[in-house]
Write an enzyme that holds these catalytic residues in place. Structure first.
Site, mmCIF file in Angstrom:
data_model
loop_
_atom_site.group_PDB
_atom_site.id
_atom_site.type_symbol
_atom_site.label_atom_id
_atom_site.label_comp_id
_atom_site.label_asym_id
_atom_site.label_seq_id
_atom_site.Cartn_x
_atom_site.Cartn_y
_atom_site.Cartn_z
ATOM 1 N N CYS A 4 0.874 -1.183 0.000
ATOM 2 C CA CYS A 4 0.000 0.000 0.000
ATOM 3 C C CYS A 4 0.909 1.230 0.000
ATOM 4 C CB CYS A 4 -0.921 0.017 1.216
ATOM 5 S SG CYS A 4 -1.791 1.584 1.398
ATOM 6 N N CYS A 7 0.554 3.475 3.051
ATOM 7 C CA CYS A 7 1.184 2.897 4.246
ATOM 8 C C CYS A 7 2.699 3.094 4.177
ATOM 9 C CB CYS A 7 0.854 1.414 4.379
ATOM 10 S SG CYS A 7 -0.783 1.102 5.069
ATOM 11 N N ASP A 30 -0.309 16.173 -3.134
ATOM 12 C CA ASP A 30 -0.583 15.155 -4.148
ATOM 13 C C ASP A 30 0.488 15.264 -5.238
ATOM 14 O OD1 ASP A 30 -3.395 13.458 -5.036
ATOM 15 O OD2 ASP A 30 -1.855 13.802 -6.556
ATOM 16 N N HIS A 46 -4.419 1.846 8.220
ATOM 17 C CA HIS A 46 -4.866 1.427 6.896
ATOM 18 C C HIS A 46 -6.310 0.935 6.942
ATOM 19 C CE1 HIS A 46 -4.544 -0.281 2.819
ATOM 20 N NE2 HIS A 46 -5.473 -1.093 3.300
ATOM 21 N N ASN A 86 -12.753 9.847 -2.620
ATOM 22 C CA ASN A 86 -13.153 8.899 -3.661
ATOM 23 C C ASN A 86 -13.332 7.510 -3.049
ATOM 24 O OD1 ASN A 86 -13.047 10.824 -5.723
ATOM 25 N ND2 ASN A 86 -10.863 10.490 -6.054
ATOM 26 N N GLY A 92 -13.562 6.330 -8.623
ATOM 27 C CA GLY A 92 -12.234 6.657 -9.145
ATOM 28 C C GLY A 92 -11.136 6.537 -8.114
ATOM 29 N N HIS A 97 -6.418 3.055 0.243
ATOM 30 C CA HIS A 97 -6.146 3.457 1.631
ATOM 31 C C HIS A 97 -6.885 4.784 1.767
ATOM 32 C CE1 HIS A 97 -2.961 4.071 5.036
ATOM 33 N NE2 HIS A 97 -3.799 5.088 5.108
ATOM 34 N N HIS A 99 -8.303 8.260 2.047
ATOM 35 C CA HIS A 99 -7.617 9.548 2.091
ATOM 36 C C HIS A 99 -8.585 10.638 1.687
ATOM 37 C CE1 HIS A 99 -7.096 7.703 -1.854
ATOM 38 N NE2 HIS A 99 -7.160 8.926 -2.355
ATOM 39 N N HIS A 101 -8.915 14.227 -0.171
ATOM 40 C CA HIS A 101 -8.307 15.232 -1.055
ATOM 41 C C HIS A 101 -8.745 16.623 -0.620
ATOM 42 C CE1 HIS A 101 -7.157 12.490 -4.475
ATOM 43 N NE2 HIS A 101 -8.109 11.738 -3.947
HETATM 44 P P1 AMP Z 1 -7.560 8.462 -5.466
HETATM 45 O O1 AMP Z 1 -7.654 8.422 -6.963
HETATM 46 O O2 AMP Z 1 -8.714 9.161 -4.800
HETATM 47 O O3 AMP Z 1 -7.309 7.098 -4.895
HETATM 48 O O4 AMP Z 1 -6.316 9.366 -5.145
HETATM 49 C C1 AMP Z 1 -5.019 8.893 -5.076
HETATM 50 C C2 AMP Z 1 -4.138 10.084 -5.209
HETATM 51 O O5 AMP Z 1 -2.857 9.753 -4.726
HETATM 52 C C3 AMP Z 1 -3.970 10.581 -6.644
HETATM 53 O O6 AMP Z 1 -4.415 11.923 -6.739
HETATM 54 C C4 AMP Z 1 -2.465 10.472 -6.882
HETATM 55 O O7 AMP Z 1 -1.949 11.524 -7.657
HETATM 56 C C5 AMP Z 1 -1.917 10.476 -5.465
HETATM 57 N N1 AMP Z 1 -0.637 9.823 -5.269
HETATM 58 C C6 AMP Z 1 -0.260 8.606 -5.711
HETATM 59 N N2 AMP Z 1 0.997 8.337 -5.322
HETATM 60 C C7 AMP Z 1 1.420 9.399 -4.609
HETATM 61 C C8 AMP Z 1 2.635 9.739 -3.936
HETATM 62 N N3 AMP Z 1 3.699 8.914 -3.925
HETATM 63 N N4 AMP Z 1 2.723 10.930 -3.319
HETATM 64 C C9 AMP Z 1 1.674 11.779 -3.332
HETATM 65 N N5 AMP Z 1 0.502 11.529 -3.939
HETATM 66 C C10 AMP Z 1 0.383 10.356 -4.572
HETATM 67 ZN ZN ZN Z 2 -2.408 1.579 3.503
#
Ligand code: AMP
Ligand code: ZN
Length: 111
Positions: A4, A7, A30, A46, A86, A92, A97, A99, A101
């Site tokens: 993950c 994580c 992001d 997680h 999301n 989407g 995990h 989160h 936005h």
């Molecule tokens: P979601 O599509 O809601 O699952 O959002 C996942 C978000 O994580 C996306 O906007 C990605 O750009 C962001 N993301 C993925 N990997 C990383 C990372 N290493 N550091 C920061 N953001 C990330």
């Molecule tokens: Zn996780």
């Protein structure tokens, strides 16, 4: 949770500057910003979906939503911002995990 990405970020295995951290959550930028300012509030525990919430996880989510407004000024979000969580395939969600936005820094379009 193995494999993950969030994580791994929480554990420091993938470097990502923390704009805020406490015992329950971190805030990072992001990596692919969808607005002038785009942050992610990531609980340290997680779990993937709001539907998995039990009492303990609900406390974590509550904590996140209590802390986010206190960070508005530090994150440059005083002008307003959008909060997105999301969920699953149709929502989407690419990282399974939970989160939150935070999008702002400009007038966002309708969605
Ligand atoms: P979601 O599509 O809601 O699952 O959002 C996942 C978000 O994580 C996306 O906007 C990605 O750009 C962001 N993301 C993925 N990997 C990383 C990372 N290493 N550091 C920061 N953001 C990330
Ligand atoms: Zn996780």
């Amino acid at each position: 949770m193995e494999n993950c990405i969030f994580c791994k970020i929480v554990a420091g295995e993938i470097p990502s500057p923390r704009l805020y951290e406490d015992e329950k959550m971190i805030v990072i930028r992001d990596i692919q910003p969808k607005a002038k300012l785009h942050y992610l509030c990531i609980p340290k525990n997680h779990f993937a979906l709001l539907s998995e919430m039990d009492g303990e996880k609900a406390e974590i989510v509550k904590h996140c939503f209590q802390v986010i407004p206190t960070l508005e000024k530090a994150l440059g979000l005083e002008g307003g911002y959008r909060v997105i969580v999301n969920q699953g395939e149709n929502g989407g969600q690419t990282v399974r995990h939970l989160h939150i936005h935070l999008l702002g820094g400009e007038k966002l379009g309708d969605f």
